[in-house]
Design a protein around this motif. Sequence first.
Motif, PDB file in Angstrom:
ATOM      1  N   ARG A  40      18.759  32.542  18.152  1.00 34.74           N
ATOM      2  CA  ARG A  40      18.801  31.069  18.194  1.00 34.74           C
ATOM      3  C   ARG A  40      18.614  30.470  16.798  1.00 34.74           C
ATOM      4  O   ARG A  40      19.292  29.512  16.419  1.00 34.74           O
ATOM      5  N   GLU A  41      17.672  31.029  16.026  1.00 36.87           N
ATOM      6  CA  GLU A  41      17.431  30.517  14.667  1.00 36.87           C
ATOM      7  C   GLU A  41      18.656  30.715  13.782  1.00 36.87           C
ATOM      8  O   GLU A  41      19.009  29.838  12.981  1.00 36.87           O
ATOM      9  N   PHE A  42      19.318  31.860  13.947  1.00 36.68           N
ATOM     10  CA  PHE A  42      20.534  32.118  13.171  1.00 36.68           C
ATOM     11  C   PHE A  42      21.634  31.125  13.540  1.00 36.68           C
ATOM     12  O   PHE A  42      22.284  30.546  12.659  1.00 36.68           O
ATOM     13  N   VAL A  43      21.825  30.908  14.830  1.00 39.64           N
ATOM     14  CA  VAL A  43      22.868  29.988  15.291  1.00 39.64           C
ATOM     15  C   VAL A  43      22.594  28.580  14.791  1.00 39.64           C
ATOM     16  O   VAL A  43      23.474  27.903  14.240  1.00 39.64           O
ATOM     17  N   GLU A  44      21.354  28.115  14.950  1.00 41.14           N
ATOM     18  CA  GLU A  44      21.014  26.738  14.577  1.00 41.14           C
ATOM     19  C   GLU A  44      20.933  26.548  13.064  1.00 41.14           C
ATOM     20  O   GLU A  44      21.288  25.487  12.543  1.00 41.14           O
ATOM     21  N   GLY A  45      20.489  27.570  12.359  1.00 41.03           N
ATOM     22  CA  GLY A  45      20.320  27.429  10.912  1.00 41.03           C
ATOM     23  C   GLY A  45      21.553  27.747  10.097  1.00 41.03           C
ATOM     24  O   GLY A  45      21.785  27.140   9.047  1.00 41.03           O
ATOM     25  N   GLU A  46      22.373  28.701  10.571  1.00 36.26           N
ATOM     26  CA  GLU A  46      23.510  29.169   9.781  1.00 36.26           C
ATOM     27  C   GLU A  46      24.876  28.770  10.346  1.00 36.26           C
ATOM     28  O   GLU A  46      25.789  28.440   9.591  1.00 36.26           O
ATOM     29  N   VAL A  47      24.991  28.807  11.666  1.00 40.30           N
ATOM     30  CA  VAL A  47      26.318  28.606  12.286  1.00 40.30           C
ATOM     31  C   VAL A  47      26.612  27.137  12.571  1.00 40.30           C
ATOM     32  O   VAL A  47      27.662  26.618  12.165  1.00 40.30           O
ATOM     33  N   LEU A  48      25.704  26.460  13.264  1.00 41.81           N
ATOM     34  CA  LEU A  48      25.991  25.080  13.669  1.00 41.81           C
ATOM     35  C   LEU A  48      26.234  24.132  12.496  1.00 41.81           C
ATOM     36  O   LEU A  48      27.090  23.236  12.598  1.00 41.81           O
ATOM     37  N   PRO A  49      25.537  24.289  11.352  1.00 43.70           N
ATOM     38  CA  PRO A  49      25.868  23.418  10.218  1.00 43.70           C
ATOM     39  C   PRO A  49      27.304  23.603   9.712  1.00 43.70           C
ATOM     40  O   PRO A  49      27.850  22.718   9.044  1.00 43.70           O
ATOM     41  N   GLN A  50      27.912  24.755  10.012  1.00 43.92           N
ATOM     42  CA  GLN A  50      29.287  25.038   9.580  1.00 43.92           C
ATOM     43  C   GLN A  50      30.289  24.879  10.725  1.00 43.92           C
ATOM     44  O   GLN A  50      31.448  25.278  10.596  1.00 43.92           O
ATOM     45  N   ASP A  51      29.823  24.299  11.815  1.00 45.01           N
ATOM     46  CA  ASP A  51      30.607  24.256  13.043  1.00 45.01           C
ATOM     47  C   ASP A  51      32.002  23.659  12.852  1.00 45.01           C
ATOM     48  O   ASP A  51      33.000  24.209  13.311  1.00 45.01           O
ATOM     49  N   GLU A  52      32.079  22.557  12.147  1.00 46.59           N
ATOM     50  CA  GLU A  52      33.363  21.870  11.960  1.00 46.59           C
ATOM     51  C   GLU A  52      34.354  22.757  11.207  1.00 46.59           C
ATOM     52  O   GLU A  52      35.540  22.815  11.539  1.00 46.59           O
ATOM     53  N   HIS A  53      33.871  23.479  10.197  1.00 49.51           N
ATOM     54  CA  HIS A  53      34.745  24.361   9.412  1.00 49.51           C
ATOM     55  C   HIS A  53      35.192  25.565  10.246  1.00 49.51           C
ATOM     56  O   HIS A  53      36.345  25.994  10.167  1.00 49.51           O
ATOM     57  N   ILE A  54      34.273  26.103  11.052  1.00 52.47           N
ATOM     58  CA  ILE A  54      34.624  27.251  11.902  1.00 52.47           C
ATOM     59  C   ILE A  54      35.730  26.864  12.879  1.00 52.47           C
ATOM     60  O   ILE A  54      36.686  27.621  13.089  1.00 52.47           O
TER      61      ILE A  54
END
Length: 593
Positions: A41-55
């Motif tokens: 969860r920490e990885f998803v919220e800290g690393e992935v979701l901030p880049q969500d639009e680009h992904i």
Amino acid sequence: MIQTSGKVVGGSFIIEDTDPSQIVTPEDFTEEQRMFAETTREFVEGEVLPQDEHIEKLDYELTVKLMRKAGELGLLSSDVPEEFGGLGLDKVSSTIINESLAKASSFALSIGAHVGIGTLPIVFFGTPEQKRKYLPELATGEKIAAYCLTEPTSGSDALGAKTTAKLSDDGEHYILNGSKLYITNAGFADLFIVYAKVDGKDFTAFIVEKGLEGFTLGPEEKKMGIKGSSTRPLFFEDVKVPVENLLGEVGKGHLIAFNILNIGRFKLGAGCVGAAKEAIELSSSYANKRTQFNTPISKFPLIGKKLAEMNISTYVMESMIYRTAGLIDDILKDIDHSSPDAGVHSAKGISEYALECSINKVFASEGLDFVADEGVQIHGGYGFIQEYKIERIYRDSRINRIFEGTNEINRLLIPGTLLKKAMKGELPLLQKAQALQGELMSIMSGLPLDGTLEQESHLIGMAKKLFLFVGGLAVQKYGTALEKEQEVLSSLADLMIQVYAAESALLRTQKMIAKSGEAKAENAVQMTQVYVHEAFGRMEDIAKEALAYMESGDTLRTQLSVLKKLTKSSPVNTVAIKRAIAARVISAEKYVV
């Protein structure tokens, strides 16, 4: 439960009762397992979701970078044995990771395809040399994997593949020709698990590395959902694959393909649980904020009803998934992945619960579709706008009913697999069905069932008899021709799905009561009550439809009178119970157990 060598026989739930202590539930998670969930969860919220639009705009470089970060945290190596560079975790732990990734949307699919159907063929069926060569890099994300089964003319009919492989004259290579379609991770994968027919007839698996001459990719598909994942076709034109990259044996590719699909179906269900929980969180929070007629819409009973039903569906889904994870764990835990015959034992173990994996896949994919659809409805017009994530959850969820074998194919597999196990003598299914014939006239309504979940336990017992009644008549009427009666098979599948779903919720709740007391399990008790009673009503309708198709006239009237006896029950006040469940969801603004 029926057991062989101390293991529960797949499909035995439909003819035997299970003790609650035998199943794995989320309440059993260890501290270490909860830490894996938190790390994910920490990885998803800290690393992935901030880049969500680009992904979502399909940034290959970013996706690979994030996958390697996930690899550094151990999120790609849970299913890889320790001796080959992985963590070698139990299946419950890897399921927890899979569920916790769901909020990452398309990125979760990229990881899921890599760690599941991409890596597991080598974990379970690779030679020791192949495992040493490939698994350490797959475990870290240094190499990314893809799974290549579907072709332009063969989807559900996997064995109808047209891609061919021919051994070269010098015996050094297999020469591949053909194409594959809808391959997840194709745009940035390094390794491809490819199925082809040797000499045009022997269905076989190969490990194909990127960059081989004659191996090319088509353009990205423009998809309805999961837009941030890569989906491209592959083309093979005289591609030379080294003979040491043959995976398993020539002509035995179906053992790899179908068993990996079984695991894929199960893992797909775990992702659906995670997505459903997020949909509840988004919808309950929105319902508390959105006002109409000067009132938060969460206070309107029909909105509350939706949230309650979404929560109940997710509770049942979650109960099924972890029950199945426990079964798979138990049967695979003793496999020595370094031994030459690891693939044989892996295939046998995974196939034992093929039926349960299909049940999970069908129920979870349709359950998530229901939850996502209701989430959009709660959001009203805003639910149709891309700014609100519920819109994406709705679009992304639709593929799950097609992935890993369509739900229609899985509905045919469920009863078909059960009958095959019965014919092999692994389950006394036909004996139980015959014994039921002698019981039918003596079945009584019995004493009042007033204890906690007593009536629900009784209904599930009667539901199993109902399946045996309808299934026994179907086998008696059609014999081996039953495989052509797809509507009847689908009805039998739906009866089994409802039994497994209802019983999984019941057993989990009973275990919770035994551990923590009835007061702490009140919400779970109420969700189980509602689900079992509503599922029982659905089962009665399914049975009526099947009986009306199979018989007519006096014979049908006789069978319907038996059905009436089997389905006798006292209703519960589901309206009041759902209001109580809804109040808890609305207060917590998330999925509640």
